[in-house]
Design a protein around this motif. Structure first.
Motif, PDB file in Angstrom:
ATOM      1  N   UNK A 108      -5.719   5.291  -5.021  1.00 12.15           N
ATOM      2  CA  UNK A 108      -6.427   6.566  -5.008  1.00 12.15           C
ATOM      3  C   UNK A 108      -6.423   7.112  -3.596  1.00 12.15           C
ATOM      4  N   UNK A 109      -6.368   8.440  -3.468  1.00 12.67           N
ATOM      5  CA  UNK A 109      -6.433   9.046  -2.153  1.00 12.67           C
ATOM      6  C   UNK A 109      -6.508  10.550  -2.246  1.00 12.67           C
ATOM      7  N   UNK A 110      -6.738  11.179  -1.116  1.00  8.13           N
ATOM      8  CA  UNK A 110      -6.859  12.627  -1.035  1.00  8.13           C
ATOM      9  C   UNK A 110      -5.480  13.278  -1.079  1.00  8.13           C
ATOM     10  N   UNK A 131      -3.987  14.242 -10.602  1.00  7.09           N
ATOM     11  CA  UNK A 131      -4.895  14.836  -9.636  1.00  7.09           C
ATOM     12  C   UNK A 131      -6.204  15.203 -10.328  1.00  7.09           C
ATOM     13  N   UNK A 132      -7.264  15.203  -9.547  1.00  9.09           N
ATOM     14  CA  UNK A 132      -8.589  15.550 -10.069  1.00  9.09           C
ATOM     15  C   UNK A 132      -9.466  15.963  -8.893  1.00  9.09           C
ATOM     16  N   UNK A 182      -8.116  15.019  -5.279  1.00 11.33           N
ATOM     17  CA  UNK A 182      -7.766  13.615  -5.122  1.00 11.33           C
ATOM     18  C   UNK A 182      -6.552  13.304  -5.990  1.00 11.33           C
ATOM     19  N   UNK A 183      -5.922  12.198  -5.684  1.00 15.14           N
ATOM     20  CA  UNK A 183      -4.779  11.758  -6.472  1.00 15.14           C
ATOM     21  C   UNK A 183      -4.927  10.305  -6.889  1.00 15.14           C
ATOM     22  N   UNK A 228       0.834  -1.206   0.000  1.00 17.36           N
ATOM     23  CA  UNK A 228       0.000   0.000   0.000  1.00 17.36           C
ATOM     24  C   UNK A 228       0.869   1.257   0.000  1.00 17.36           C
ATOM     25  N   UNK A 229       1.049   1.847  -1.171  1.00 18.00           N
ATOM     26  CA  UNK A 229       1.926   3.012  -1.310  1.00 18.00           C
ATOM     27  C   UNK A 229       1.222   4.342  -1.072  1.00 18.00           C
ATOM     28  N   UNK A 230      -0.112   4.368  -1.159  1.00 17.35           N
ATOM     29  CA  UNK A 230      -0.830   5.645  -1.083  1.00 17.35           C
ATOM     30  C   UNK A 230      -2.202   5.422  -0.461  1.00 17.35           C
ATOM     31  N   UNK A 231      -2.415   5.944   0.742  1.00 13.93           N
ATOM     32  CA  UNK A 231      -3.708   5.936   1.443  1.00 13.93           C
ATOM     33  C   UNK A 231      -4.318   4.548   1.640  1.00 13.93           C
TER      34      UNK A 231
END
Length: 169
Positions: free
Chosen positions: A89-91, A141-142, A150-151, A69-72
């Motif tokens: 996906x994450x903030x 990002x979006x 979010x990323x 788990x590299x991100x969130x």
């Protein structure tokens, strides 16, 4: 009494300093788990086989859970109309929504190391590549439906795999 007033002033200043520091950009270690990211990158060469967990097959996609788990803590390996890729996906916490990509890109560059180069593919997407390797990493990002930045962090086995995403092929 003077000593007591100075103590309260010091506490107030530290509290204000703490509040101000919360708006500081996140470090690479706060934004990404660099060890997990580098494990996912290394796993791209063998179709992510060594990090794939439980398999789930639906009408639209195939996916595998992963402990990497590299991100969130929201990463999985997924496949639809293109080869398997690692996706998270994450903030993206940032006072400057347009600067979130820059801050995230700097942190991602720190995780990946100096032999990786980044290219801005669109105003909201960075692509990281390394000479001599087909593996690419993207950060996009979006704004979500609640207006939060979010990323999306993805590790691709080959540069052409990510291009299939936008062409629908």
């Amino acid at each position: 009494m003077t000593r007591g007033k100075m103590g309260w002033a010091a506490v107030a200043m530290l509290t204000l300093a703490g509040c101000a520091s919360t708006s500081q950009p996140q470090t690479a270690a706060e934004m990404f788990d660099c060890d997990a990211l580098n494990q996912a990158v290394a796993s791209a060469d063998n179709d992510f086989t060594d990090i794939k967990g439980r398999f789930d097959d639906t009408r639209l996609t195939r996916s595998w859970e992963t402990d990497v788990q590299a991100f969130h803590d929201s990463c999985l390996i997924t496949s639809a109309q293109r080869p398997d890729h690692y996706s998270c996906f994450g903030r993206m916490d940032s006072d400057d929504p347009r600067g979130a990509l820059v801050a995230g890109g700097e942190a991602l560059g720190q995780c990946l190391g100096s032999d990786w180069t980044s290219t801005r593919e669109t105003s909201d997407r960075l692509v990281f590549s390394r000479e001599g390797s087909d593996t690419t990493v993207t950060l996009e990002t979006f704004l979500n439906d609640r207006g939060r930045r979010m990323g999306s962090l993805d590790v691709w086995q080959h540069p052409d795999d990510r291009r299939l995403e936008s062409s629908g092929g």
